[in-house]
Design a protein around this motif. Structure first.
Motif, PDB file in Angstrom:
ATOM      1  N   UNK A 102       0.826  -1.214   0.000  1.00 36.26           N
ATOM      2  CA  UNK A 102       0.000   0.000   0.000  1.00 36.26           C
ATOM      3  C   UNK A 102       0.858   1.260   0.000  1.00 36.26           C
ATOM      4  N   UNK A 103       1.923   1.260   0.767  1.00 33.48           N
ATOM      5  CA  UNK A 103       2.794   2.446   0.819  1.00 33.48           C
ATOM      6  C   UNK A 103       3.480   2.693  -0.522  1.00 33.48           C
ATOM      7  N   UNK A 104       3.975   1.639  -1.132  1.00 29.26           N
ATOM      8  CA  UNK A 104       4.701   1.799  -2.390  1.00 29.26           C
ATOM      9  C   UNK A 104       3.784   2.238  -3.519  1.00 29.26           C
ATOM     10  N   UNK A 105       2.610   1.625  -3.630  1.00 23.49           N
ATOM     11  CA  UNK A 105       1.686   1.968  -4.715  1.00 23.49           C
ATOM     12  C   UNK A 105       1.134   3.374  -4.521  1.00 23.49           C
ATOM     13  N   UNK A 158      -2.476  -6.400  -8.867  1.00 22.92           N
ATOM     14  CA  UNK A 158      -1.552  -7.213  -9.669  1.00 22.92           C
ATOM     15  C   UNK A 158      -0.287  -7.544  -8.888  1.00 22.92           C
ATOM     16  N   UNK A 159       0.206  -6.605  -8.093  1.00 20.35           N
ATOM     17  CA  UNK A 159       1.396  -6.861  -7.280  1.00 20.35           C
ATOM     18  C   UNK A 159       1.113  -7.934  -6.241  1.00 20.35           C
ATOM     19  N   UNK A 160      -0.044  -7.875  -5.607  1.00 21.71           N
ATOM     20  CA  UNK A 160      -0.397  -8.886  -4.609  1.00 21.71           C
ATOM     21  C   UNK A 160      -0.570 -10.257  -5.256  1.00 21.71           C
ATOM     22  N   UNK A 161      -1.159 -10.305  -6.428  1.00 23.45           N
ATOM     23  CA  UNK A 161      -1.287 -11.586  -7.138  1.00 23.45           C
ATOM     24  C   UNK A 161       0.083 -12.156  -7.485  1.00 23.45           C
ATOM     25  N   UNK A 177       2.835 -24.957   7.650  1.00 24.11           N
ATOM     26  CA  UNK A 177       1.925 -24.145   8.450  1.00 24.11           C
ATOM     27  C   UNK A 177       2.601 -22.876   8.953  1.00 24.11           C
ATOM     28  N   UNK A 178       3.933 -22.869   8.998  1.00 19.14           N
ATOM     29  CA  UNK A 178       4.626 -21.691   9.501  1.00 19.14           C
ATOM     30  C   UNK A 178       4.903 -20.684   8.396  1.00 19.14           C
ATOM     31  N   UNK A 179       5.122 -21.163   7.184  1.00 18.08           N
ATOM     32  CA  UNK A 179       5.572 -20.284   6.117  1.00 18.08           C
ATOM     33  C   UNK A 179       4.576 -20.170   4.973  1.00 18.08           C
ATOM     34  N   UNK A 180       3.334 -20.660   5.133  1.00 24.56           N
ATOM     35  CA  UNK A 180       2.346 -20.554   4.066  1.00 24.56           C
ATOM     36  C   UNK A 180       1.664 -19.197   4.084  1.00 24.56           C
ATOM     37  N   UNK A 181       2.422 -18.132   4.144  1.00 21.25           N
ATOM     38  CA  UNK A 181       1.900 -16.772   4.064  1.00 21.25           C
ATOM     39  C   UNK A 181       2.826 -15.947   3.186  1.00 21.25           C
ATOM     40  N   UNK A 182       2.245 -14.942   2.554  1.00 16.52           N
ATOM     41  CA  UNK A 182       3.048 -14.028   1.739  1.00 16.52           C
ATOM     42  C   UNK A 182       3.810 -13.109   2.689  1.00 16.52           C
ATOM     43  N   UNK A 183       5.123 -13.195   2.641  1.00 14.00           N
ATOM     44  CA  UNK A 183       5.971 -12.442   3.561  1.00 14.00           C
ATOM     45  C   UNK A 183       6.439 -11.150   2.897  1.00 14.00           C
ATOM     46  N   UNK A 184       7.193 -10.386   3.659  1.00 12.50           N
ATOM     47  CA  UNK A 184       7.690  -9.103   3.161  1.00 12.50           C
ATOM     48  C   UNK A 184       8.649  -9.317   1.996  1.00 12.50           C
ATOM     49  N   UNK A 185       9.466 -10.384   2.057  1.00 17.38           N
ATOM     50  CA  UNK A 185      10.418 -10.610   0.961  1.00 17.38           C
ATOM     51  C   UNK A 185       9.697 -10.937  -0.342  1.00 17.38           C
ATOM     52  N   UNK A 186       8.575 -11.669  -0.270  1.00 15.56           N
ATOM     53  CA  UNK A 186       7.785 -11.913  -1.480  1.00 15.56           C
ATOM     54  C   UNK A 186       7.259 -10.598  -2.052  1.00 15.56           C
ATOM     55  N   UNK A 187       6.704  -9.757  -1.178  1.00 14.53           N
ATOM     56  CA  UNK A 187       6.128  -8.503  -1.639  1.00 14.53           C
ATOM     57  C   UNK A 187       7.198  -7.561  -2.178  1.00 14.53           C
ATOM     58  N   UNK A 188       8.371  -7.522  -1.522  1.00 13.88           N
ATOM     59  CA  UNK A 188       9.447  -6.651  -1.999  1.00 13.88           C
ATOM     60  C   UNK A 188       9.930  -7.078  -3.377  1.00 13.88           C
ATOM     61  N   UNK A 189      10.029  -8.383  -3.604  1.00 12.97           N
ATOM     62  CA  UNK A 189      10.455  -8.862  -4.919  1.00 12.97           C
ATOM     63  C   UNK A 189       9.411  -8.554  -5.979  1.00 12.97           C
TER      64      UNK A 189
END
Length: 453
Positions: free
Chosen positions: A267-270, A282-285, A326-338
């Motif tokens: 949200x901040x970047x867009x 599109x970025x979230x997808x 179960x611990x890592x099945x979420x979109x993390x900051x590194x995914x979003x930054x890439x």
């Protein structure tokens, strides 16, 4: 020969009966194999012949059950990620339109006033791409249609037929992407807005386009005729509005896929770049697709490792895979930054990454040479920096003539500026791109990891 066969058979029967009767006597190969199978099966009781046969079958059944459960979890994960991507698709209409209540109410009040007073009017909706203009108008169209059931004098026209101007109706015309009607003489657009100025006109015209000053630029005569359309501007979404819209879309799902920090970063970047909600979706997808690829890769790796493990380590490996999912099945900051870097990276980065390795080394040496207050240098000094980087990386540096040719290529691509001089060594060299773009373009290449530190 028959006598030998008769003598060998009793001897075998005698040895087998002797082993069964006395366990402490001569150990047989079967005796040594039984405890080994028992240890692998983690059994405390002494095994029998039936136990030896059933232990591998039990292992196969347990392993097949674990694999089936794991495949079921993978199927559920795929279904969940597919549902998330559908929610984040730009064609998916949300259950409610957030952050556009004021604009929606303005359009509704304008249309209702025109219908109640039975007068003509024109409205122009403008704003940057991805600010919810078309989506809001689709919702307004449905609300007006429900509201108009109380007023039988309202009719809709979407094109495809001739208008009957003699009927006592109020006609509502919605023209999305209005700028496509701009012709060389602007006659089509002008005649369309002039419908609302005709005597006894009953037209309500709503035009939607991106240009804010479309009426002033292309229809200057409307102001002189006192029929300039009423303008409603859709401003770009702010950080809080983008975050709220994303959260409302994802709140309809019974599970969470994004870390809150990842959504806030998007949200901040867009919002700082353009405020385009479609780009945020599109970025979230794209970030979800990165998570999906990561899960698929980890699952294939775990399957390979599970096949190589012994049966005693099978439960531990499956448990670790389950905990990891179960611990890592979420979109993390590194995914979003890439995902953000792929969307908003400069075209200079693509140009640098497409260069040959030796030209990238020249550009890297230029960046390190100009690090600090120095703005330009001569080609001879830059060649010394280039050769030092090549020697530290244990590669053979190019000659000065080849180095000069590579600098000319970089000058033609606009990455550096090469001055004029009679001698090549005295030519002035200036870096024309940002150092951050060079670092971002080369940081993924293993050769430059030590050079960029």
């Amino acid at each position: 020969m028959p006598c030998i066969a008769v003598n060998s058979n009793p001897q075998k029967r005698k040895l087998r009966s002797h082993v069964v009767a006395s366990e402490a006597s001569i150990p047989s190969p079967c005796k040594r194999k039984l405890p080994r199978r028992c240890n692998n099966a983690s059994l405390l009781t002494s095994p029998t012949e039936n136990d030896v046969i059933s232990i591998p079958c039990g292992h196969k059944q347990a392993e097949s059950d674990n694999v089936a459960a794991k495949l079921e979890r993978d199927y559920k994960d795929d279904e969940q990620l597919r549902a998330v991507k559908e929610k984040l698709h730009v064609s998916t209409e949300p259950s409610r339109i957030a952050c556009r209540e004021d604009e929606k109410n303005m359009v509704l009040e304008f249309c209702e006033a025109c219908v109640e007073q039975e007068k003509a009017g024109s409205l122009y909706i403008c704003g940057c791409p991805g600010t919810g203009k078309s989506l809001t108008m689709e919702r307004v169209k449905g609300l007006l249609l429900n509201w108009a059931t109380e007023f039988t004098s309202l009719k809709w026209w979407f094109g495809g037929g001739e208008l009957s101007l003699t009927l006592p109706y109020v006609w509502l015309i919605l023209a999305d992407e209005l700028d496509y009607l701009i012709t060389k003489d602007r006659a089509v657009l002008h005649d369309l807005f002039m419908l609302t100025t005709l005597p006894f006109s009953r037209f309500i015209l709503i035009g939607v386009a991106n240009a804010i000053d479309l009426a002033d630029r292309f229809l200057p005569r409307l102001a002189s005729l006192n029929c300039k359309p009423f303008v409603v501007t859709f401003r770009a979404y702010s950080k809080d509005q983008i975050l709220r819209i994303l959260q409302e879309r994802l709140s309809e799902l019974p599970y969470s896929v994004f870390q809150p920090q990842a959504l806030e970063l998007c949200a901040r970047k867009v919002a700082a770049a353009c405020g385009d909600m479609r780009k945020a979706l599109c970025i979230c997808r794209s970030a979800v697709e990165m998570l999906e690829a990561e899960i698929r890769e980890s699952t294939s790796n775990s399957n390979t490792s599970l096949e190589e493990k012994a049966s005693s380590e099978l439960k531990t490996a499956i448990t670790s895979v389950y905990m990891m999912k179960h611990e890592f099945d979420t979109v993390r900051i590194d995914h979003m930054a890439l995902s953000l870097s792929k969307t908003y990276r400069s075209p200079v980065v693509d140009t640098i990454q497409s260069l040959p390795l030796y030209q990238q080394i020249v550009l890297c040496s230029s960046m390190k040479h100009f690090c600090g207050t120095k703005k330009d240098t001569i080609l001879g000094e830059l060649y010394k920096s280039y050769t030092s980087i090549c020697k530290s990386s244990q590669i053979q540096p190019a000659g000065f003539l080849e180095f000069s040719d590579m600098c000319r290529v970089l000058n033609d691509q606009g990455l550096i500026k090469l001055g004029q001089s009679r001698e090549d060594k005295l030519k002035r060299v200036t870096l024309k791109v940002d150092e951050a773009d060079i670092t971002f373009a080369l940081q993924g290449i293993r050769f430059f990891q030590n050079c960029l530190q």
